[in-house]
Structures are given as C-alpha cells and as structure tokens.
Write a protein that holds these residues in place. Sequence first.
Motif, PDB file in Angstrom:
ATOM      1  N   TYR A  29      14.592  46.329  70.279  1.00  0.00           N
ATOM      2  CA  TYR A  29      14.240  45.451  69.233  1.00  0.00           C
ATOM      3  C   TYR A  29      13.310  46.404  68.231  1.00  0.00           C
ATOM      4  O   TYR A  29      12.309  46.969  68.616  1.00  0.00           O
ATOM      5  CB  TYR A  29      13.579  44.388  69.492  1.00  0.00           C
ATOM      6  CG  TYR A  29      13.040  43.289  68.424  1.00  0.00           C
ATOM      7  CD1 TYR A  29      14.048  42.492  67.894  1.00  0.00           C
ATOM      8  CD2 TYR A  29      11.817  43.520  68.023  1.00  0.00           C
ATOM      9  CE1 TYR A  29      13.832  41.865  66.833  1.00  0.00           C
ATOM     10  CE2 TYR A  29      11.534  42.638  66.845  1.00  0.00           C
ATOM     11  CZ  TYR A  29      12.532  41.606  66.297  1.00  0.00           C
ATOM     12  OH  TYR A  29      12.169  41.026  65.245  1.00  0.00           O
ATOM     13  N   PRO A  30      13.704  46.481  67.043  1.00  0.00           N
ATOM     14  CA  PRO A  30      13.420  47.545  66.185  1.00  0.00           C
ATOM     15  C   PRO A  30      11.889  47.276  65.223  1.00  0.00           C
ATOM     16  O   PRO A  30      11.333  48.022  64.596  1.00  0.00           O
ATOM     17  CB  PRO A  30      14.381  47.800  65.194  1.00  0.00           C
ATOM     18  CG  PRO A  30      15.160  46.263  64.993  1.00  0.00           C
ATOM     19  CD  PRO A  30      15.071  45.828  66.273  1.00  0.00           C
ATOM     20  N   ALA A  78      16.825  36.826  75.593  1.00  0.00           N
ATOM     21  CA  ALA A  78      15.659  36.671  76.460  1.00  0.00           C
ATOM     22  C   ALA A  78      15.301  37.917  77.496  1.00  0.00           C
ATOM     23  O   ALA A  78      14.201  38.108  77.608  1.00  0.00           O
ATOM     24  CB  ALA A  78      15.975  35.378  77.606  1.00  0.00           C
ATOM     25  N   GLU A  79      16.193  38.729  77.853  1.00  0.00           N
ATOM     26  CA  GLU A  79      15.821  39.732  78.693  1.00  0.00           C
ATOM     27  C   GLU A  79      15.159  40.826  77.915  1.00  0.00           C
ATOM     28  O   GLU A  79      14.222  41.539  78.541  1.00  0.00           O
ATOM     29  CB  GLU A  79      17.270  40.237  79.068  1.00  0.00           C
ATOM     30  CG  GLU A  79      18.099  39.577  80.020  1.00  0.00           C
ATOM     31  CD  GLU A  79      18.925  38.641  79.418  1.00  0.00           C
ATOM     32  OE1 GLU A  79      19.151  37.669  80.124  1.00  0.00           O
ATOM     33  OE2 GLU A  79      19.060  38.569  78.346  1.00  0.00           O
ATOM     34  N   THR A  80      15.460  41.182  76.529  1.00  0.00           N
ATOM     35  CA  THR A  80      14.824  41.831  75.820  1.00  0.00           C
ATOM     36  C   THR A  80      13.211  41.316  75.594  1.00  0.00           C
ATOM     37  O   THR A  80      12.356  42.145  75.846  1.00  0.00           O
ATOM     38  CB  THR A  80      15.217  41.893  74.331  1.00  0.00           C
ATOM     39  OG1 THR A  80      16.711  42.611  74.396  1.00  0.00           O
ATOM     40  CG2 THR A  80      14.290  43.013  73.452  1.00  0.00           C
ATOM     41  N   VAL A  81      13.180  40.099  75.452  1.00  0.00           N
ATOM     42  CA  VAL A  81      11.623  39.541  75.320  1.00  0.00           C
ATOM     43  C   VAL A  81      10.835  39.785  76.370  1.00  0.00           C
ATOM     44  O   VAL A  81       9.947  39.983  76.472  1.00  0.00           O
ATOM     45  CB  VAL A  81      11.879  37.939  74.995  1.00  0.00           C
ATOM     46  CG1 VAL A  81      10.554  37.195  75.035  1.00  0.00           C
ATOM     47  CG2 VAL A  81      12.462  37.837  73.582  1.00  0.00           C
ATOM     48  N   LEU A  85      19.382  40.846  63.045  1.00  0.00           N
ATOM     49  CA  LEU A  85      18.914  41.250  64.416  1.00  0.00           C
ATOM     50  C   LEU A  85      19.440  40.230  65.473  1.00  0.00           C
ATOM     51  O   LEU A  85      19.201  39.150  65.412  1.00  0.00           O
ATOM     52  CB  LEU A  85      17.472  41.475  64.441  1.00  0.00           C
ATOM     53  CG  LEU A  85      17.081  42.676  63.415  1.00  0.00           C
ATOM     54  CD1 LEU A  85      15.492  42.802  63.565  1.00  0.00           C
ATOM     55  CD2 LEU A  85      17.797  43.854  63.352  1.00  0.00           C
ATOM     56  N   THR A  86      19.658  40.687  66.770  1.00  0.00           N
ATOM     57  CA  THR A  86      19.779  39.602  67.942  1.00  0.00           C
ATOM     58  C   THR A  86      18.752  40.366  68.887  1.00  0.00           C
ATOM     59  O   THR A  86      18.195  41.144  69.043  1.00  0.00           O
ATOM     60  CB  THR A  86      21.250  40.072  68.528  1.00  0.00           C
ATOM     61  OG1 THR A  86      21.392  41.239  68.888  1.00  0.00           O
ATOM     62  CG2 THR A  86      22.391  39.689  67.390  1.00  0.00           C
ATOM     63  N   ARG A  90       7.764  35.305  68.536  1.00  0.00           N
ATOM     64  CA  ARG A  90       8.607  34.995  67.339  1.00  0.00           C
ATOM     65  C   ARG A  90       8.952  36.382  66.957  1.00  0.00           C
ATOM     66  O   ARG A  90       8.051  37.224  66.678  1.00  0.00           O
ATOM     67  CB  ARG A  90       7.920  34.143  66.143  1.00  0.00           C
ATOM     68  CG  ARG A  90       7.410  32.840  66.340  1.00  0.00           C
ATOM     69  CD  ARG A  90       6.112  32.408  65.731  1.00  0.00           C
ATOM     70  NE  ARG A  90       6.236  32.623  64.311  1.00  0.00           N
ATOM     71  CZ  ARG A  90       7.013  31.578  63.429  1.00  0.00           C
ATOM     72  NH1 ARG A  90       7.328  30.523  63.991  1.00  0.00           N
ATOM     73  NH2 ARG A  90       6.972  32.022  62.081  1.00  0.00           N
ATOM     74  N   PHE A  91      10.324  36.245  66.745  1.00  0.00           N
ATOM     75  CA  PHE A  91      10.891  37.699  66.544  1.00  0.00           C
ATOM     76  C   PHE A  91      11.576  37.588  65.150  1.00  0.00           C
ATOM     77  O   PHE A  91      12.661  36.835  65.124  1.00  0.00           O
ATOM     78  CB  PHE A  91      12.017  38.231  67.685  1.00  0.00           C
ATOM     79  CG  PHE A  91      11.218  38.520  68.838  1.00  0.00           C
ATOM     80  CD1 PHE A  91      11.041  39.805  69.411  1.00  0.00           C
ATOM     81  CD2 PHE A  91      10.703  37.355  69.684  1.00  0.00           C
ATOM     82  CE1 PHE A  91      10.226  40.074  70.579  1.00  0.00           C
ATOM     83  CE2 PHE A  91      10.101  37.869  70.947  1.00  0.00           C
ATOM     84  CZ  PHE A  91       9.828  38.903  71.088  1.00  0.00           C
ATOM     85  N   PRO A  92      11.123  38.411  64.062  1.00  0.00           N
ATOM     86  CA  PRO A  92      11.986  38.446  62.949  1.00  0.00           C
ATOM     87  C   PRO A  92      13.490  38.777  62.853  1.00  0.00           C
ATOM     88  O   PRO A  92      13.747  39.535  63.610  1.00  0.00           O
ATOM     89  CB  PRO A  92      11.244  39.492  61.843  1.00  0.00           C
ATOM     90  CG  PRO A  92       9.713  39.545  62.711  1.00  0.00           C
ATOM     91  CD  PRO A  92      10.051  39.153  64.193  1.00  0.00           C
ATOM     92  N   LEU A  93      14.341  37.993  62.238  1.00  0.00           N
ATOM     93  CA  LEU A  93      15.650  38.065  62.333  1.00  0.00           C
ATOM     94  C   LEU A  93      16.324  39.084  61.351  1.00  0.00           C
ATOM     95  O   LEU A  93      17.489  39.813  61.749  1.00  0.00           O
ATOM     96  CB  LEU A  93      16.602  36.688  62.353  1.00  0.00           C
ATOM     97  CG  LEU A  93      16.375  35.795  63.249  1.00  0.00           C
ATOM     98  CD1 LEU A  93      16.766  34.683  62.884  1.00  0.00           C
ATOM     99  CD2 LEU A  93      16.862  36.440  64.724  1.00  0.00           C
TER     100      LEU A  93
END
Length: 312
Positions: free
Chosen positions: A110-111, A23-26, A19-20, A64-67
């Motif tokens: 982001y899923p 910063a804009e998504t965060v 996954l990507t 923290r975002f799992p990849l």
Amino acid sequence: MTGPRAPRALETPMHEGQLTVAAETVRELVDAQFPEWRGLPVRRLAAQGTVNAIFRLGDRLTARFPLQPREVDAARRWLDSEAEAARELLGRTRFPTPEPVAVGAPGAGYPLPWSVQTWLPGVVATDQDPGDSFAFASDLAEFVADVRAIDPRGRTFEGGGRGGELHPHDGWLETCFQRSEALLDVPLLRRMWAVMRELPRGGSPDRMTHGDLIPGNVLVAEGRLAGVLDVGGLRAADPALDLVGAWHLLESGPRQALRQQLDCDDLDWERGRAWAFVQAMGVVWYYHRTNPAMSRMGRVTLARIVADPPAA
C-alpha cells in the motif's frame, strides 16, 4: 458507524487509478507498525463513502486508507491536517466526533500513509433515514451552531472546493449538466443554476464549517443525531455551507424547523440550497454506476430542491 454488512464490491473502482486495500494488507501493516494492536481483529466496513477504505480494528478503533493516489508527502500533510481538525472539533459539541489516534506509514504494497481514529457507534443516515424527524433536525441545527461558534482565529476560506463564491463552479456544473443528460431534467436544473450562481455572499463573515454534512457522514440512533464523521474538512468558509445538511438529510417540515432554529435569513438559506445543488449535481452522474447509494443521495437532494423552490 453502522453494524456489519457485506462490503460493496471493489471490482468497479469509483475513481481513476483507485487503490485497492485488502484486509490482509491492513493486518500486515497494523502488526508491523503498531504491535500493541496485533491481537485486534480486522474487518472491512461497508462504508458508502468515496475517499477512504475503512476497516474496523477491534471494538474501539477504525483504520482509514485513502483510495485516490497522490504524492506521499502531500498525503501525509493531508492526514496531519485532518487530525488537527478532528482535535479542534473534539469536545466542542455534545455530539460525538472521531478522535485521531495514529498515522501509519506506507508498506505491504500500500503506497500511502493511513490513519487510525476512534470508533463511533451508531447507524449512518443512509441506512436509517432521519428525514422526517424534528428531533433530528433540532440536533443537526445545534451541531451546525456549535461548529460555527468555534473561533476561526483569523482564518478565512482559502479557495478550492465548496465554501467561497458560487460562480467559480460554473465549469464543474457544465460538466455535470453534460454528463447528466440521460439521468436528470437538465434544462430545468440549468435554469435553477443560472439563478443560484448569482447569489451574492452578503455580509456574513467566514465561520467554521464541517463542510460535508451528507447522510454517510451522520450517525443516527432512535431518530436523533448520534455522531458526526469525516470531520477532517473542518475549516473557515461561507457559513451557509453547512446548510447543505438541511437538503441532504431533511424533509420539508424538519428542514424549516432547522432554518428557524438557526435563524437563517433568505440569502444564507438560498446559498445553502445552492451549495447542496452543486454537491448533488456532481454525485448523481459521477457515482451512477460505481456507488449507487451516493448517486441516489444526489437525486433525493435535487428532488427536494426542485420541490421546495425559493419564495417568489
């Protein structure tokens, strides 16, 4: 964690289907789900880990975002278990560890669910090598002993990953040997594994372990241990498992000092070497092109293992 550096480019994913996270998504996720943090700046960190994309959220938090893709409910259960482990470790050692703060929901493209923890100051050992520091070795031994002292409350190793018996990792090591032909002295390493895989468990019961004491999970300040990250894997396992830190982080003299402080017998020490071997063999080839720092860590660990063989 370390101070500002340019993030490692994400154009070369480390994992299939990775996954990507921009910063804009965060920013969008934080603003929508945690409006109390709308005023906090978001900045991606140049973490050298392999599991999460990590963003600084203001001065005191990290998101923290799992990849790696997985089923949403399974991801939520894992994040909840990570938070539970972090809470169990919190305050059990004098060395700072992250405190869980919140779990966010999927959104903004982001899923998966994602987590927020407290920020810990310091520099990761990847960037400030403590390998020659006897003071750091003493601190690391103290941390391992503190974790071992946590009551397992009847828990034992549940299988999967490192921390049980060694020989079930034969298939993985065979893959590693095949993939490492152009990178390492595979015939020598095969001979070493043939001995390591036979090491018996001995009489040591399962004890609580951090499970992943690699340079990227350890914070350093002035040659001392300043904090420990990625504590969500805290669990009962072979007590030799946390001895991987002796091989991932320390040169010969400090490594022996850690062994003496922990009063390791020969069998536990050799099993710790074997667990470090399993981990290092995997990261050298897997991250050779996509995460050179992680691959280099594996090479350094294997070089230490080869240079310091068991006593005859």
